[in-house]
Structure formats: structure tokens, C-alpha cells
Design a protein around this motif. Structure first.
Motif, PDB file in Angstrom:
ATOM      1  N   ILE A  18      31.136   3.129  23.141  1.00 55.06           N
ATOM      2  CA  ILE A  18      30.764   1.902  23.832  1.00 55.06           C
ATOM      3  C   ILE A  18      31.942   1.357  24.623  1.00 55.06           C
ATOM      4  CG2 ILE A  18      31.321   0.493  21.807  1.00 55.06           C
ATOM      5  CD1 ILE A  18      29.067  -1.423  22.649  1.00 55.06           C
ATOM      6  N   SER A  19      31.659   0.898  25.847  1.00 53.11           N
ATOM      7  CA  SER A  19      32.651   0.177  26.645  1.00 53.11           C
ATOM      8  C   SER A  19      32.245  -1.282  26.648  1.00 53.11           C
ATOM      9  CB  SER A  19      32.669   0.681  28.093  1.00 53.11           C
ATOM     10  OG  SER A  19      33.108   2.010  28.179  1.00 53.11           O
ATOM     11  N   ILE A  20      33.200  -2.154  26.378  1.00 52.30           N
ATOM     12  CA  ILE A  20      32.933  -3.595  26.401  1.00 52.30           C
ATOM     13  C   ILE A  20      33.910  -4.244  27.370  1.00 52.30           C
ATOM     14  CG2 ILE A  20      32.833  -5.742  25.086  1.00 52.30           C
ATOM     15  CD1 ILE A  20      32.206  -4.082  22.604  1.00 52.30           C
ATOM     16  N   LEU A  21      33.356  -4.807  28.429  1.00 49.83           N
ATOM     17  CA  LEU A  21      34.187  -5.494  29.420  1.00 49.83           C
ATOM     18  C   LEU A  21      33.929  -6.987  29.301  1.00 49.83           C
ATOM     19  CD1 LEU A  21      32.877  -2.717  31.135  1.00 49.83           C
ATOM     20  CD2 LEU A  21      34.973  -3.322  32.307  1.00 49.83           C
ATOM     21  N   ASN A  22      34.993  -7.750  29.316  1.00 51.73           N
ATOM     22  CA  ASN A  22      34.888  -9.186  29.075  1.00 51.73           C
ATOM     23  C   ASN A  22      35.211 -10.028  30.293  1.00 51.73           C
ATOM     24  OD1 ASN A  22      34.280  -9.197  26.167  1.00 51.73           O
ATOM     25  ND2 ASN A  22      36.295  -8.234  25.991  1.00 51.73           N
ATOM     26  N   CYS A  23      34.657 -11.235  30.283  1.00 50.58           N
ATOM     27  CA  CYS A  23      34.824 -12.138  31.419  1.00 50.58           C
ATOM     28  C   CYS A  23      34.714 -13.575  30.908  1.00 50.58           C
ATOM     29  CB  CYS A  23      33.730 -11.834  32.445  1.00 50.58           C
ATOM     30  SG  CYS A  23      33.708 -12.900  33.898  1.00 50.58           S
ATOM     31  N   THR A  45      29.015  -2.380  44.071  1.00 51.73           N
ATOM     32  CA  THR A  45      27.582  -2.146  43.876  1.00 51.73           C
ATOM     33  C   THR A  45      27.084  -3.057  42.768  1.00 51.73           C
ATOM     34  OG1 THR A  45      27.857   0.173  44.496  1.00 51.73           O
ATOM     35  CG2 THR A  45      25.836  -0.403  43.332  1.00 51.73           C
ATOM     36  N   PHE A  46      26.016  -3.780  43.033  1.00 43.43           N
ATOM     37  CA  PHE A  46      25.443  -4.671  42.029  1.00 43.43           C
ATOM     38  C   PHE A  46      24.919  -3.860  40.843  1.00 43.43           C
ATOM     39  CE2 PHE A  46      23.246  -7.976  40.015  1.00 43.43           C
ATOM     40  CZ  PHE A  46      21.951  -7.560  39.740  1.00 43.43           C
ATOM     41  N   LEU A  47      25.247  -4.313  39.624  1.00 51.25           N
ATOM     42  CA  LEU A  47      24.826  -3.623  38.410  1.00 51.25           C
ATOM     43  C   LEU A  47      23.732  -4.371  37.671  1.00 51.25           C
ATOM     44  CD1 LEU A  47      27.914  -2.313  36.408  1.00 51.25           C
ATOM     45  CD2 LEU A  47      25.937  -0.994  37.184  1.00 51.25           C
ATOM     46  N   ILE A  48      24.052  -5.590  37.261  1.00 47.50           N
ATOM     47  CA  ILE A  48      23.161  -6.333  36.378  1.00 47.50           C
ATOM     48  C   ILE A  48      23.519  -7.808  36.475  1.00 47.50           C
ATOM     49  CG2 ILE A  48      24.661  -6.088  34.351  1.00 47.50           C
ATOM     50  CD1 ILE A  48      22.096  -5.695  32.661  1.00 47.50           C
ATOM     51  N   SER A  49      22.528  -8.663  36.217  1.00 48.30           N
ATOM     52  CA  SER A  49      22.785 -10.100  36.276  1.00 48.30           C
ATOM     53  C   SER A  49      22.124 -10.795  35.093  1.00 48.30           C
ATOM     54  CB  SER A  49      22.254 -10.686  37.583  1.00 48.30           C
ATOM     55  OG  SER A  49      20.848 -10.501  37.671  1.00 48.30           O
ATOM     56  N   PHE A  62      23.197  -0.450  30.259  1.00 50.35           N
ATOM     57  CA  PHE A  62      23.987  -1.655  30.514  1.00 50.35           C
ATOM     58  C   PHE A  62      23.325  -2.892  29.915  1.00 50.35           C
ATOM     59  CE2 PHE A  62      26.829   0.436  33.451  1.00 50.35           C
ATOM     60  CZ  PHE A  62      26.063   1.465  33.970  1.00 50.35           C
ATOM     61  N   THR A  63      24.112  -3.664  29.174  1.00 45.03           N
ATOM     62  CA  THR A  63      23.642  -4.919  28.603  1.00 45.03           C
ATOM     63  C   THR A  63      24.676  -5.988  28.871  1.00 45.03           C
ATOM     64  OG1 THR A  63      22.491  -3.741  26.816  1.00 45.03           O
ATOM     65  CG2 THR A  63      22.852  -6.103  26.520  1.00 45.03           C
ATOM     66  N   HIS A  72      31.740 -17.466  28.178  1.00 47.86           N
ATOM     67  CA  HIS A  72      32.170 -16.066  28.082  1.00 47.86           C
ATOM     68  C   HIS A  72      30.978 -15.146  28.280  1.00 47.86           C
ATOM     69  CE1 HIS A  72      34.478 -12.618  26.563  1.00 47.86           C
ATOM     70  NE2 HIS A  72      33.368 -12.275  25.929  1.00 47.86           N
ATOM     71  N   LEU A  73      31.201 -14.079  29.020  1.00 48.20           N
ATOM     72  CA  LEU A  73      30.182 -13.056  29.108  1.00 48.20           C
ATOM     73  C   LEU A  73      30.821 -11.685  28.965  1.00 48.20           C
ATOM     74  CD1 LEU A  73      28.908 -12.441  32.721  1.00 48.20           C
ATOM     75  CD2 LEU A  73      30.576 -14.195  32.276  1.00 48.20           C
ATOM     76  N   SER A  74      30.000 -10.735  28.568  1.00 44.23           N
ATOM     77  CA  SER A  74      30.512  -9.389  28.394  1.00 44.23           C
ATOM     78  C   SER A  74      29.475  -8.382  28.882  1.00 44.23           C
ATOM     79  CB  SER A  74      30.879  -9.123  26.934  1.00 44.23           C
ATOM     80  OG  SER A  74      29.744  -9.273  26.107  1.00 44.23           O
ATOM     81  N   LEU A  75      29.970  -7.247  29.293  1.00 40.99           N
ATOM     82  CA  LEU A  75      29.136  -6.125  29.723  1.00 40.99           C
ATOM     83  C   LEU A  75      29.367  -4.979  28.757  1.00 40.99           C
ATOM     84  CD1 LEU A  75      27.294  -4.753  31.882  1.00 40.99           C
ATOM     85  CD2 LEU A  75      29.420  -3.964  32.977  1.00 40.99           C
ATOM     86  N   HIS A  76      28.294  -4.504  28.144  1.00 42.85           N
ATOM     87  CA  HIS A  76      28.353  -3.368  27.240  1.00 42.85           C
ATOM     88  C   HIS A  76      27.745  -2.156  27.930  1.00 42.85           C
ATOM     89  CE1 HIS A  76      28.763  -5.803  23.260  1.00 42.85           C
ATOM     90  NE2 HIS A  76      29.308  -6.459  24.274  1.00 42.85           N
ATOM     91  N   ILE A  77      28.431  -1.049  27.861  1.00 43.50           N
ATOM     92  CA  ILE A  77      27.918   0.203  28.412  1.00 43.50           C
ATOM     93  C   ILE A  77      27.839   1.196  27.258  1.00 43.50           C
ATOM     94  CG2 ILE A  77      28.234   2.011  30.140  1.00 43.50           C
ATOM     95  CD1 ILE A  77      30.120   0.128  31.647  1.00 43.50           C
ATOM     96  N   VAL A  78      26.597   1.619  26.952  1.00 45.55           N
ATOM     97  CA  VAL A  78      26.394   2.542  25.836  1.00 45.55           C
ATOM     98  C   VAL A  78      25.358   3.604  26.205  1.00 45.55           C
ATOM     99  CG1 VAL A  78      25.794   2.776  23.391  1.00 45.55           C
ATOM    100  CG2 VAL A  78      26.793   0.636  24.214  1.00 45.55           C
ATOM    101  N   PRO A  79      25.640   4.902  26.066  1.00 46.99           N
ATOM    102  CA  PRO A  79      26.975   5.440  25.831  1.00 46.99           C
ATOM    103  C   PRO A  79      27.763   5.522  27.137  1.00 46.99           C
ATOM    104  CG  PRO A  79      25.384   7.213  26.004  1.00 46.99           C
ATOM    105  CD  PRO A  79      24.608   5.942  26.174  1.00 46.99           C
TER     106      PRO A  79
END
Lengths: 114, 112
Positions: A18-23, A45-49, A62-63, A72-79
Motif C-alpha cells: 500500500i502507498s499512503i500519500l498525505n496532505c 492528470t486528475f485521479l480522484i476527488s 485509489f481511495t 487532513h486527507l490521504s490517498l491510498h493506492i492498493v496494490p
């Protein structure tokens, strides 16, 4: 004045994990949040909103999670896959205002290794 | 393909010169945004137009100006160019404002 902050300039993850990107954001008027992906020499490129009335939005691998109280928001990429290696930008807007432009973070470079 | 077209893709020019970057938004989009990305920097917002009118202004230098025409295409004019203006310039468009914006491939400007 950086109203959207991505405090990790880089993230390295093994393929399949899992990749977790934070904002984080500071403006409580923001009501819409987006993630963009950018490869070198290409446009983002737009991914998700996600709207502020939700706390989660999912699209395939993508979640995006939103915690309004923590701003705070985060983007999870699995797998995670090697093709996910790119710079990811978090963005926010205040659609209810007359301006409503997108405010971007500085980006996080994600590297997915085999 | 995002549907946003930017021309030219590459531009090399000398200091002191003036250039014009062009953007055609996606069909139906009324908002156009301009962003600058310098080396290893994030996306710096320059200016936004909505249906021909300026809606928001960022850290746009006085040497830079933009406009959106009745057919909704937009131009970014950069004058008295300096070495530090070398960057990628992106145009994006959206239906309204504050929603998903779709980016063009960018114009890489090199000032020598």
C-alpha cells in the motif's frame, strides 16, 4: 502562504504494497479536494476527488480519505504498481466561494520498486 | 488526452523578448487557469478566467498578462523575459470553478 501542504517530498514503496500519500490544509472554507498524478514532461492528470460531505471515496485501486476535524486527507493506492511511480499533487478548492480556484500542494514523488 | 491543447510545446527565446502561449480548453469548459512550474517546484497559480472575465489572480508578474477570448481560448503573454522565467507553463480548464480541472501538456519555455 501555502494553504495546502504535502510534507513528504518523497515516498518509496515496494510493488504490491500500500502507498499512503498525505496532505494537510489550513483553510476551513475548502469543500472539495482532489488528487492529481504527474509524469515528467506531462501535464497533471486528475485521479480522484472528494467532497467535504463525505469522508471516503473509492475508485478502483485509489481511495481518498478526508478527516475534516484534522484538516487532513490521504490517498491510498492498493496494490501499488511500478506504473504508479509519479509525482502526486493534492489540491483543494472552496466551491462555495466566488473564487473557487484550485490550491495545490508541492507534490510527493512516489517510487514503486519491484 | 485531456482535451486541452497548448501551443507551442517548446519555445526557446532570448532575454528581453516577448512570447505568447496559447491554450484551447476542452469543449464546453468555461474556466481556464494558467500555472507555472519551475524546476523542482510545485504548481504556481498565475491567473484564472471564467467565460471571458478574470476571476482570480495569483503571483503573476506585472510583465505577464493573459486574456480569454469570446471563443474561450486563452493566451498568456510574457514580456521582457528573464532567465528565471524559464519553466513549464500549464493551462487547465474546467466546466465551472473549483471542480476538476484538466491540464494540457504544457509549454516548456527556455530563456537564454
Amino acid at each position: 502562504d501555502q494553504q495546502v501542504k504535502q510534507n513528504s517530498p518523497s515516498l518509496s514503496v515496494q510493488e504490491g504494497r500500500i502507498s499512503i500519500l498525505n496532505c494537510d490544509y489550513t483553510n476551513s472554507m475548502f469543500d472539495y479536494f482532489l488528487w492529481y498524478k504527474k509524469y515528467p514532461a506531462e501535464g497533471p492528470t486528475f485521479l480522484i476527488s472528494i467532497s467535504s460531505i463525505k469522508d471516503k471515496n473509492e475508485d478502483g485501486r485509489f481511495t481518498v480519505f478526508l478527516n475534516k476535524s484534522a484538516k487532513h486527507l490521504s490517498l491510498h493506492i492498493v496494490p501499488s504498481q511500478p506504473g504508479d511511480s509519479a509525482v502526486y499533487f493534492c489540491a483543494a478548492s472552496a466551491r462555495s466561494s466566488t473564487l473557487g480556484r484550485l490550491y495545490f500542494g508541492r507534490g510527493t514523488q512516489l517510487t514503486v520498486w519491484p | 488526452d485531456s482535451g486541452v491543447t497548448q501551443t507551442p510545446k517548446h519555445l526557446i527565446t532570448a532575454t528581453g523578448q516577448r512570447v505568447t502561449l496559447r491554450c484551447s480548453p476542452r469543449s464546453g469548459d468555461l474556466s481556464v487557469y494558467w500555472y507555472q512550474q519551475s524546476l523542482d517546484q510545485g504548481l504556481q497559480f498565475l491567473i484564472q478566467y471564467y467565460n471571458g472575465e478574470e476571476r482570480a489572480k495569483g503571483n503573476i508578474l506585472e510583465r505577464f498578462s493573459a486574456q480569454q477570448f469570446p471563443d474561450l481560448h486563452s493566451e498568456l503573454n510574457l514580456s521582457s523575459l528573464e532567465l528565471g522565467d524559464s519553466a513549464l507553463y500549464f493551462c487547465a480548464s474546467s466546466v465551472g470553478w473549483g471542480t476538476e480541472a484538466f491540464f494540457g501538456q504544457g509549454t516548456r519555455l527556455t530563456v537564454v
